[in-house]
Scaffold this motif. Structure first.
Motif, PDB file in Angstrom:
ATOM      1  N   ARG A 364     -14.483 -11.611   5.230  1.00 47.32           N
ATOM      2  CA  ARG A 364     -14.053  -9.994   5.300  1.00 47.32           C
ATOM      3  C   ARG A 364     -12.950  -9.938   6.256  1.00 47.32           C
ATOM      4  O   ARG A 364     -12.038  -9.300   5.860  1.00 47.32           O
ATOM      5  N   VAL A 365     -13.170 -10.514   7.163  1.00 44.84           N
ATOM      6  CA  VAL A 365     -12.051 -10.175   8.553  1.00 44.84           C
ATOM      7  C   VAL A 365     -10.700 -10.827   7.782  1.00 44.84           C
ATOM      8  O   VAL A 365      -9.627  -9.987   8.190  1.00 44.84           O
ATOM      9  N   MET A 366     -10.721 -11.916   7.102  1.00 43.12           N
ATOM     10  CA  MET A 366      -9.567 -12.727   6.872  1.00 43.12           C
ATOM     11  C   MET A 366      -8.680 -11.901   5.854  1.00 43.12           C
ATOM     12  O   MET A 366      -7.601 -11.589   5.653  1.00 43.12           O
ATOM     13  N   VAL A 367      -9.667 -11.143   4.841  1.00 46.19           N
ATOM     14  CA  VAL A 367      -9.068 -10.333   3.727  1.00 46.19           C
ATOM     15  C   VAL A 367      -8.613  -9.112   4.304  1.00 46.19           C
ATOM     16  O   VAL A 367      -7.363  -8.815   3.762  1.00 46.19           O
ATOM     17  N   ARG A 368      -9.046  -8.580   4.975  1.00 40.80           N
ATOM     18  CA  ARG A 368      -8.415  -7.215   5.766  1.00 40.80           C
ATOM     19  C   ARG A 368      -7.332  -7.500   6.526  1.00 40.80           C
ATOM     20  O   ARG A 368      -6.300  -6.754   6.549  1.00 40.80           O
ATOM     21  N   SER A 369      -7.369  -8.630   7.124  1.00 39.71           N
ATOM     22  CA  SER A 369      -6.046  -8.964   7.939  1.00 39.71           C
ATOM     23  C   SER A 369      -4.948  -9.040   7.159  1.00 39.71           C
ATOM     24  O   SER A 369      -3.916  -8.787   7.198  1.00 39.71           O
ATOM     25  N   ALA A 370      -5.275 -10.085   5.895  1.00 42.20           N
ATOM     26  CA  ALA A 370      -4.208 -10.106   4.918  1.00 42.20           C
ATOM     27  C   ALA A 370      -3.791  -8.946   4.093  1.00 42.20           C
ATOM     28  O   ALA A 370      -2.483  -8.658   3.871  1.00 42.20           O
ATOM     29  N   LEU A 371      -4.548  -7.932   4.011  1.00 40.01           N
ATOM     30  CA  LEU A 371      -3.998  -6.638   3.426  1.00 40.01           C
ATOM     31  C   LEU A 371      -3.311  -5.882   4.468  1.00 40.01           C
ATOM     32  O   LEU A 371      -2.212  -5.216   4.090  1.00 40.01           O
ATOM     33  N   MET A 373      -1.430  -7.322   6.779  1.00 46.64           N
ATOM     34  CA  MET A 373      -0.055  -7.866   6.852  1.00 46.64           C
ATOM     35  C   MET A 373       0.640  -7.668   5.608  1.00 46.64           C
ATOM     36  O   MET A 373       2.007  -7.558   5.525  1.00 46.64           O
ATOM     37  N   ASN A 374       0.214  -7.734   4.295  1.00 46.18           N
ATOM     38  CA  ASN A 374       0.656  -7.304   3.165  1.00 46.18           C
ATOM     39  C   ASN A 374       1.387  -5.711   3.360  1.00 46.18           C
ATOM     40  O   ASN A 374       2.650  -5.731   2.734  1.00 46.18           O
ATOM     41  N   ASP A 375       0.656  -4.852   3.932  1.00 47.33           N
ATOM     42  CA  ASP A 375       1.440  -3.774   4.106  1.00 47.33           C
ATOM     43  C   ASP A 375       2.458  -3.595   5.004  1.00 47.33           C
ATOM     44  O   ASP A 375       3.592  -2.885   4.832  1.00 47.33           O
ATOM     45  N   VAL A 376       2.398  -4.678   6.209  1.00 44.63           N
ATOM     46  CA  VAL A 376       3.644  -4.701   6.904  1.00 44.63           C
ATOM     47  C   VAL A 376       4.719  -5.209   6.129  1.00 44.63           C
ATOM     48  O   VAL A 376       6.004  -4.655   6.285  1.00 44.63           O
ATOM     49  N   PHE A 377       4.662  -6.217   5.488  1.00 47.60           N
ATOM     50  CA  PHE A 377       5.558  -6.937   4.575  1.00 47.60           C
ATOM     51  C   PHE A 377       6.374  -6.032   3.548  1.00 47.60           C
ATOM     52  O   PHE A 377       7.522  -5.948   3.542  1.00 47.60           O
ATOM     53  N   HIS A 378       5.601  -5.178   3.208  1.00 47.86           N
ATOM     54  CA  HIS A 378       6.039  -4.154   2.084  1.00 47.86           C
ATOM     55  C   HIS A 378       7.045  -2.996   2.635  1.00 47.86           C
ATOM     56  O   HIS A 378       7.725  -2.498   2.286  1.00 47.86           O
ATOM     57  N   ILE A 380       8.669  -3.702   5.471  1.00 47.70           N
ATOM     58  CA  ILE A 380       9.884  -4.469   5.988  1.00 47.70           C
ATOM     59  C   ILE A 380      10.828  -4.784   4.762  1.00 47.70           C
ATOM     60  O   ILE A 380      12.201  -4.484   4.801  1.00 47.70           O
ATOM     61  N   ILE A 381      10.311  -5.385   3.717  1.00 46.33           N
ATOM     62  CA  ILE A 381      11.210  -6.180   2.747  1.00 46.33           C
ATOM     63  C   ILE A 381      11.275  -4.823   1.733  1.00 46.33           C
ATOM     64  O   ILE A 381      10.352  -4.143   1.305  1.00 46.33           O
ATOM     65  N   PRO A 382      12.419  -4.969   0.905  1.00 43.03           N
ATOM     66  CA  PRO A 382      12.621  -3.960  -0.094  1.00 43.03           C
ATOM     67  C   PRO A 382      11.746  -4.048  -1.120  1.00 43.03           C
ATOM     68  O   PRO A 382      11.347  -5.105  -1.621  1.00 43.03           O
ATOM     69  N   LYS A 383      11.540  -2.845  -1.684  1.00 46.38           N
ATOM     70  CA  LYS A 383      10.498  -2.949  -3.064  1.00 46.38           C
ATOM     71  C   LYS A 383      11.105  -3.684  -4.102  1.00 46.38           C
ATOM     72  O   LYS A 383      10.308  -4.350  -5.169  1.00 46.38           O
ATOM     73  N   SER A 384      12.396  -3.854  -4.152  1.00 44.25           N
ATOM     74  CA  SER A 384      12.862  -4.447  -5.390  1.00 44.25           C
ATOM     75  C   SER A 384      12.629  -5.673  -5.324  1.00 44.25           C
ATOM     76  O   SER A 384      12.490  -6.233  -6.578  1.00 44.25           O
ATOM     77  N   VAL A 385      12.395  -6.389  -4.370  1.00 46.06           N
ATOM     78  CA  VAL A 385      11.942  -7.967  -4.210  1.00 46.06           C
ATOM     79  C   VAL A 385      10.738  -8.113  -4.800  1.00 46.06           C
ATOM     80  O   VAL A 385      10.526  -8.921  -5.570  1.00 46.06           O
ATOM     81  N   PHE A 386       9.857  -7.151  -4.172  1.00 48.85           N
ATOM     82  CA  PHE A 386       8.357  -7.390  -4.759  1.00 48.85           C
ATOM     83  C   PHE A 386       8.338  -7.076  -6.305  1.00 48.85           C
ATOM     84  O   PHE A 386       7.628  -7.677  -7.008  1.00 48.85           O
ATOM     85  N   ALA A 387       9.035  -6.166  -6.569  1.00 47.42           N
ATOM     86  CA  ALA A 387       9.072  -5.877  -8.157  1.00 47.42           C
ATOM     87  C   ALA A 387       9.642  -7.079  -8.919  1.00 47.42           C
ATOM     88  O   ALA A 387       9.071  -7.272  -9.898  1.00 47.42           O
ATOM     89  N   ALA A 388      10.670  -7.668  -8.416  1.00 47.62           N
ATOM     90  CA  ALA A 388      11.114  -8.777  -9.206  1.00 47.62           C
ATOM     91  C   ALA A 388      10.155  -9.892  -9.061  1.00 47.62           C
ATOM     92  O   ALA A 388       9.826 -10.506 -10.208  1.00 47.62           O
TER      93      ALA A 388
END
Length: 765
Positions: A364-371, A373-378, A380-388
């Motif tokens: 549970r701790v690892m999944v929450r941490s990953a979520l 981190m995912n928010d942080v990456f979103h 920083i990185i442009p949305k167009s990259v994730f959309a592609a």
């Protein structure tokens, strides 16, 4: 002495054959799961390919046999008697330990077991020898091949991490290239993928793994080493031309060929790496016996076993015979086939959503941490990259009625080829790996990169990975400790303990795997019936299952009341375990509703029948959940030695148990009403008794809990029976309507035929 040695060798051989059967039955899923799950070929074709791989792989495993001879202990420091004690202790411990782990459902590894059993047995015998001789314990390190042992232990542990990362990275790259709708890209890149896969199989299995074959000549190995680069280029070019031509001109699908080749490769690698786990110790014992008998008059307590280093090849007859036993197990072991079906069902997303592993706090701790981190990456990185990137991972929707496969052909190919390459590489370096852990971790990594780990399943999948790693340490510690204890007993007490231990182990493995009653399993016919999701199929399922689960629930409850009154906490523990199994089974069957709903379609009466199915199984699940809780409270009450029921409370509990059995045998509204009236009287008499005897709160809650559960089980199953009856009435009406329509249609056809004949007669006249 000769009679004793021949008896011991015969028992070791028998245990080796049994161990082969059990090991392959449990591990066959490792190299068959991907091919069976992707349905790339008929089952008999997959078994045939795997059998050839196992048979050839067994003959290539000669070099791995050195692990049992010189990989853990130093043979020059041990006498023939001490070496035989170690081998006997290892094989006895291995059989008992693996059976115990399998019975408890704990993850284990035959490779980890054998390595640490050899280590534990060696340390125990060495300590005994040092203690009896009065030598300092600082000499203990000279008995263990610490460098090789540490390399094997680190290889097993590191392979788990490498397998997961490799599966994750390679599958992610390939999925970005091919996507889930890989038909378009497959036309241009399919030949390259196929050629790389076949070249990797040839390199890791033949050119790397061939060094350990019992029939290989040194000049052949030298020639391959000198021409490795040219051979690989030639093989790649050949398969690229063949595959690309087949794709362009014949529109052929090369994935089945790659998957079958990967199945062969993984079966080959499994036999080459894991055969030492089953016959390595018996072969080492046989070689030790030959060394001892080659010197007539030698003293078994004096003669050391340094000669084991000179025996580098195992007779091909023994390896081929072991391979034949493994192949026969693949074809005729019902347990192996059941394990394969279970693994495929558990990996499917359309079988009710039941996860193989539970949740855990670290996951549970690892999944929450990953979520996070995912928010942080979103950010920083442009949305167009994730959309592609998202466009490359869009899964095609299955057509109505089409069964979704656990994984597609691309992922199956990666799982097979990559796992085979990793295992074969370790075999070429004479390092034992856990094939179970490697294949599992490759599959986990590829499924993560394929986004099969969504927020509904990520915690359970990570818990599975952590459970596997934890099982590694648990198996290692248990194997070393248990084998050390057994070896100590055999060293002190000698021949009687050795014979008794081996006969006992042989009886245990035979009884557990050949004479035990197996639980009934869900047949393919039943599975197809559930997947239909039509009114008549659901009605038939409810008619069968409701009576079955009603019988089991009332039986467990009435037996639990009797066991409670006898203060039998052991029986209560078994009944609680049975109630948990009942709850899991009902929950899994209720989950089938979601697969039927996802398929969609059907007439209104079919959709209504699915709703009946869900409501009925929801009621039964709630009953099983309450049953588990109530038996748990009763078990703790008895285990803590609280005061038993007396007087009217005891009489009413005995009467309740009898009435539950009567209702089970003849369930009807009248019988349920009679029991409910008894429950009212029992509760009224309790109010009088509690005032007279000052009954404790704990005893009061338990007694009232029994009465409350009895009400719940009767009320809910009356509701279930009502739903079942309504569905049966609706199904009967549907059958009558369809029969009437069929009769009307037939009459219309007959009438039309008669009119046509009359018109024809008039024209003729």
């Amino acid at each position: 002495m000769d009679i004793f040695l021949y008896t011991v060798l015969a028992l070791i051989a028998a245990l080796a054959i049994c161990d082969l059967f059990v090991g392959v039955s449990n591990d066959a899923v490792n190299f068959l799961n991907s091919a069976v799950g992707s349905r790339t070929a008929p089952f008999w074709v997959i078994l045939s390919v795997a059998s050839v791989g196992v048979l050839l792989g067994a003959t290539f495993s000669s070099g791995m046999m050195e692990i049992a001879k010189t990989g853990v202990f130093v043979p020059e420091m041990l006498t023939f008697k001490e070496v035989m004690v170690i081998f006997c202790a290892v094989i006895v411990t291995d059989v008992l330990l693996l059976n115990t782990f399998n019975s408890l459902g704990l993850p284990t590894s035959t490779t980890v077991s054998i390595v640490f059993e050899l280590l534990g047995g060696t340390l125990a015998v060495a300590c005994t020898k040092i203690w009896m001789s009065g030598a300092p314990f600082s000499e203990l390190g000279s008995y263990v091949n610490s460098g090789k042992a540490l390399a094997m232990i680190m290889g097993i542990l590191v392979s788990v991490i490498i397998a997961f990362v490799a599966g994750l990275v390679i599958q992610y790259i390939l999925r970005l290239i091919f996507t889930f709708q890989y038909e378009r890209m497959y036309r241009w890149a399919g030949g390259i993928f196929g050629a790389v896969s076949l070249t990797a199989i040839l390199y890791f299995l033949v050119m790397k793994g061939a060094r350990g074959a019992s029939f290989m000549q040194p000049e052949w190995i030298l020639w391959m080493d000198e021409n490795t680069e040219g051979i690989l280029i030639g093989v790649f070019a050949f398969w690229f031309v063949v595959f690309q031509s087949a794709i362009i001109f014949l529109r052929a699908n090369i994935f089945p060929f790659i998957i079958l080749s990967g199945t062969f490769a993984l079966a080959f690698a499994f036999a080459g790496n894991d055969l030492v786990n089953f016959v390595g110790v018996p072969v080492a014992a046989l070689d030790s016996f030959h060394l001892f008998t080659s010197q007539p008059g030698a003293d078994p307590e004096v003669m050391t076993m340094g000669g084991l280093r000179n025996i580098t090849h195992t007779p091909t007859v023994i390896l081929a015979g072991s391979g034949i036993v493994m192949c026969l197990t693949l074809w005729f072991s019902k347990k192996a086939h059941r394990v394969i079906r279970t693994a495929v069902n558990l990996s499917s997303a359309t079988r009710g959503g039941k996860e193989q592993f539970g949740s855990s706090l670290p996951a549970r701790v690892m999944v929450r941490s990953a979520l996070r981190m995912n928010d942080v990456f979103h950010q920083i990185i442009p949305k167009s990259v994730f959309a592609a990137l998202d466009t490359r991972f869009v899964k095609p929707r299955p057509k109505p009625g089409q069964i979704e496969l656990p994984f597609d052909e691309l992922r199956a190919s990666v799982n097979l080829v990559l796992a085979a390459a990793l295992i074969a590489s370790a075999t070429s370096m004479k390092l034992p790996l856990s094939t179970t852990y490697v294949t599992f971790m490759v599959a986990m990594g590829s499924s993560l990169s394929d986004r099969a780990w969504d927020r509904e399943s990520a915690v359970y999948r990570i818990s599975g990975v952590l459970t596997v790693i934890t099982g590694w340490f648990l198996t290692a510690f248990s194997a070393a400790t248990a084998c050390g204890f057994v070896a100590s007993l055999m060293a002190f007490w000698g021949e009687p303990v050795i014979l008794i231990g081996m006969i006992f182990a042989l009886c245990v493995i035979a009884r557990t795997n050949f004479f035990s009653k197996e639980a009934p399993e869900e047949t393919e016919e039943t599975a197809r019936q559930v997947d239909k999701g039509d009114q008549s199929s659901i009605c038939e399922l409810l008619t069968t299952n409701v009576n079955h689960y009603l019988d089991r629930t009332l039986t467990v409850f009435s037996d639990g009341l009797v066991a409670f009154l006898r203060e039998d906490d052991a029986s209560l523990a078994k009944l609680k375990a049975e109630s948990i199994s009942l709850m899991d089974e009902i929950s899994e069957r209720r989950g089938v509703y979601y697969s039927m709903a996802l398929q969609g379609g059907g007439r209104k009466r079919d959709r209504d029948a699915r709703n009946f199915y869900y409501r009925a199984f929801t009621n039964m699940k709630e009953v099983s959940h309450s049953l588990r809780d109530q038996l748990g409270v009763a078990e703790n009450y008895v285990a803590n030695s609280h005061s038993p029921f007396r007087g009217k409370m005891r009489e009413n509990t005995i009467l309740l148990a009898k009435e539950m059995q009567q209702v089970r045998d003849n369930f009807s509204p009248q019988a349920c009403t009679r029991v409910l009236e008894h429950l009212d009287l029992a509760q009224q008499s309790f109010l009088v008794q509690i005032g007279d005897e000052h009954i404790s709160l704990r005893k009061s809650e338990l007694y009232l809990g029994f009465l409350l559960f009895a009400r719940e089980v009767l009320n809910r199953f009356m509701m279930v029976k009502l739903l079942q009856t309504e569905l049966e009435v609706e199904t009967a009406k549907t059958a009558e309507e369809e029969a009437e329509k069929k009769t009307t249609f037939t009459e219309a056809l007959v009438e039309g035929s008669c009119l046509q004949n009359t018109s024809s007669d008039k024209q003729t006249a």
